[in-house]
Structures are given as structure tokens and as C-alpha cells.
Design a protein around this motif. Sequence first.
Motif, mmCIF file in Angstrom:
data_model
loop_
_atom_site.group_PDB
_atom_site.id
_atom_site.type_symbol
_atom_site.label_atom_id
_atom_site.label_comp_id
_atom_site.label_asym_id
_atom_site.label_seq_id
_atom_site.Cartn_x
_atom_site.Cartn_y
_atom_site.Cartn_z
ATOM 1 N N GLN A 48 7.910 12.946 2.878
ATOM 2 C CA GLN A 48 8.303 12.097 1.382
ATOM 3 C C GLN A 48 9.677 11.335 1.613
ATOM 4 O O GLN A 48 10.529 11.904 1.825
ATOM 5 N N ARG A 49 9.318 10.010 1.752
ATOM 6 C CA ARG A 49 10.689 9.215 1.918
ATOM 7 C C ARG A 49 11.263 8.730 0.577
ATOM 8 O O ARG A 49 10.698 7.889 0.037
ATOM 9 N N LYS B 204 7.988 -0.389 2.546
ATOM 10 C CA LYS B 204 6.752 -0.344 2.803
ATOM 11 C C LYS B 204 6.388 1.081 3.345
ATOM 12 O O LYS B 204 5.201 1.785 3.149
ATOM 13 N N ASP B 205 7.507 1.861 3.630
ATOM 14 C CA ASP B 205 7.325 3.409 4.199
ATOM 15 C C ASP B 205 7.695 4.255 3.059
ATOM 16 O O ASP B 205 7.906 5.502 3.327
ATOM 17 N N MET B 206 8.395 3.759 2.229
ATOM 18 C CA MET B 206 9.118 4.413 1.095
ATOM 19 C C MET B 206 8.395 5.186 -0.064
ATOM 20 O O MET B 206 7.337 4.553 -0.336
ATOM 21 N N ASN B 207 8.219 6.248 -0.373
ATOM 22 C CA ASN B 207 7.544 6.735 -1.559
ATOM 23 C C ASN B 207 8.025 6.596 -3.015
ATOM 24 O O ASN B 207 7.574 6.755 -3.931
ATOM 25 N N ASP C 130 0.932 -1.215 0.173
ATOM 26 C CA ASP C 130 -0.144 -0.003 0.033
ATOM 27 C C ASP C 130 0.779 1.254 0.047
ATOM 28 O O ASP C 130 1.966 1.437 0.903
ATOM 29 N N TYR C 131 0.293 2.286 -0.801
ATOM 30 C CA TYR C 131 1.223 3.397 -0.854
ATOM 31 C C TYR C 131 1.104 4.104 0.283
ATOM 32 O O TYR C 131 -0.083 4.499 0.765
ATOM 33 N N PRO C 132 2.209 4.591 0.910
ATOM 34 C CA PRO C 132 2.340 5.428 2.104
ATOM 35 C C PRO C 132 1.502 6.782 2.013
ATOM 36 O O PRO C 132 1.304 7.427 1.029
#
Length: 366
Positions: A188-189, A258-261, A181-183
Motif C-alpha cells: 500500500q503506497r 499510477k503506482d500510488m494507492n 487503473d487502481y494498483p
Amino acid sequence: MTRVLLIANHPTYVFTLRREIIEKLVEEYYDVAICCPYGEELDYFENMGCKIFDSSLDRHGKNIFEELKLKREYGRVIDDYEPNVILTFTIKPNLYAGMEAAKRGIPYIINITGLGTPLEREGITKKLLIKVYKYAIRKVSTIMFQNKENMHFFENNNLLKGKKVLLPGSGVNTEYFDYLDYPTSNIQRFVFISRVMKEKGIEEFLSAATTIHEEFPNTEFHICGFVEDEYKEQIEVLSKDGYIKYHGMVRDIRTVLKDMNCTIHPSYYPEGMSNVLLESASSGRPIITTDRSGCKEIVEEGNNGYIVKQQNSEDLIEKIKIFLRLGYEEKKAIGLFGRKKVVEEFDRNIVVEKYFKEITSCLNRQ
């Protein structure tokens, strides 16, 4: 049972990139052996019934006596196991095991996972290596290429022996690297996933990180990978100053993705096909990379990411800014497009089927 010998340079490489090929062979009742420096990852294959041969390969070693020792070692393994076909990956197994297979008249399939720096630099080393390659592959059954540029190099240097097959890199297991799932965070990571070395574009990444973070404080720049000595102090200073976050070696990169953009891979290293980009895109993450062969093939400009000029920090900074100006839904759509592209064009099952077809073809020609 038909015996297949797989020769590679690292146990992690075998487990992460060749596992599905080995599983397919075992499933089809082939007898499989793996020759590789030992690592606990190989226990997985031994438990499946594969035979394991430990090798003394030093990936970075240049001592001629040690190299000859490795070549003879491959010969002893081949004589002990008596394979019907041999699969080799990366330069040293391709060369040394290729020579031993040719000497014995055993069909062998090599995989060009990148040319390596020596073949890209003009000079005596390149000329010598081309001659060694010609000898090693003189009886090769099939050469697997991971990008067209490498294939053209072999064609232009009269190295194209046997059959040629173009692969979508090593492919990616799109079930393991399923969509994440997109964060939704306002932060913005961006992440750099690679060995921290010059040719992988770390200097351009660090330059972009400091510049962008100054202008856009709601950004974070993450690094995952082994740090070479020349960058340790710089990484420590930038981490302390808050410009980057260093994670070290990450066993399961999905926990970071999972936490990256967005994944940034500013490499100008002689890649076969970038696994970092394939895994990121498969996970639904937009990618920014260079116009380097082995990287650019994975990107459709503006649809699933952006391509920048090699060794060009300013171009990288500009593409990051373009990405930051996009809205949430646009960024998410880029990730979804990348996921679709990888599933259709780079799924590892495509690679497995092509390998299985070539192995069957080699055996039928015997």
C-alpha cells in the motif's frame, strides 16, 4: 484584435494552470500577451502567437525598491502592449499590476489564489496589506475567488470591490489527468506531493510514515517535491532507514500516481484550492487531507477520502489505518467516486468558461 494581457509570477504556473484559458482566447481570435519571469514553458505560447514580456518578479523578495521596480515594470508593459483587459494571478501581480491598471482606467480581473500567510496573522503587516489591497483593487472589474473562506475574508474586511465570482479553484484538466487503473499490488503506497515545508504538513506526514510503517510493514510512503534546507537531513535519514522514498522534483506526476494507492496532503498552508488533490482525485486516487479551506472542499468524507484535523499527526494516523482496513474494491470505489466528483465539479473547462464570460462582460462595459 482585442488584446488580453495575462500577468503571473511563474512560467510553470502559467503553463500548467492557465494554458487552457490562453488557448481558448487564441482560438477565439484574441491577441494575447503574457508577462511573467521567462521559462522555457513560455515558448509554447510564443509559438501560438502570444507576445511574451519577461518580468523581474521575485516571488519571495521583500526589498521595497525591487517591489517598486516591478510595479513600474508592469506599467511599462501595459503601456507598450495597450491591453483592452488585464488578467492577474497571485498576490504581487494582483497588487502591483492592479495599481497600474487602475491608474490607466483599464479593466482588470484578479484571481485570489490564497490569502498568503501575512493576511492570516494578526499584526501591523496584515493591516498594512489590507490597505494596499484596498488601493490596488479600487477599480477592479471582477475578483475571482477559489474558495468561500477567502471570499468571506474580503467581505469582512471591506475589500469586495467589483463583481465577485467563485471558481472551483484553478480546475483540473481531466483529460490530461485521466483515470489511472487502481494498483493491485499488496504493498500500500501513500504519496506526499508538495514543497517539503512545515506549512504543507510534512512533519505530520513523516510522523505518520514512521508510525504506520512500523505497524504495517507492507506500506510505503513516497515524497515528491523540493525539500527546504531544514528537512534535508531528516529526509536523507528516513530514506536510508526505509521509512520513505524520495523522488525529488517530478515533471509528470502521473508517472508516480499510477503506482500510488492514496495521496496524503496534510496542509495547513493558506491554499486557494489544492491542485495536488484535484490532480490526484482526477486520476482516481483516494485522498486524505486537512479541514483547511482549499482542501476540505474536494473531499466527501468516506466517499472519496478522509479529512483530518490540521497539525494533528494522531488523527492522520487514525485515518490512514481506516483506509488500510478497507478491501481492494472499496479503495478502488473511493477513487472512482473522486474521479466523478472532480469531472462534475472541478473540470478546468468550468474555469475557462467563467473567465471567458467575465472577459466578454468587461469588454462590453467599455
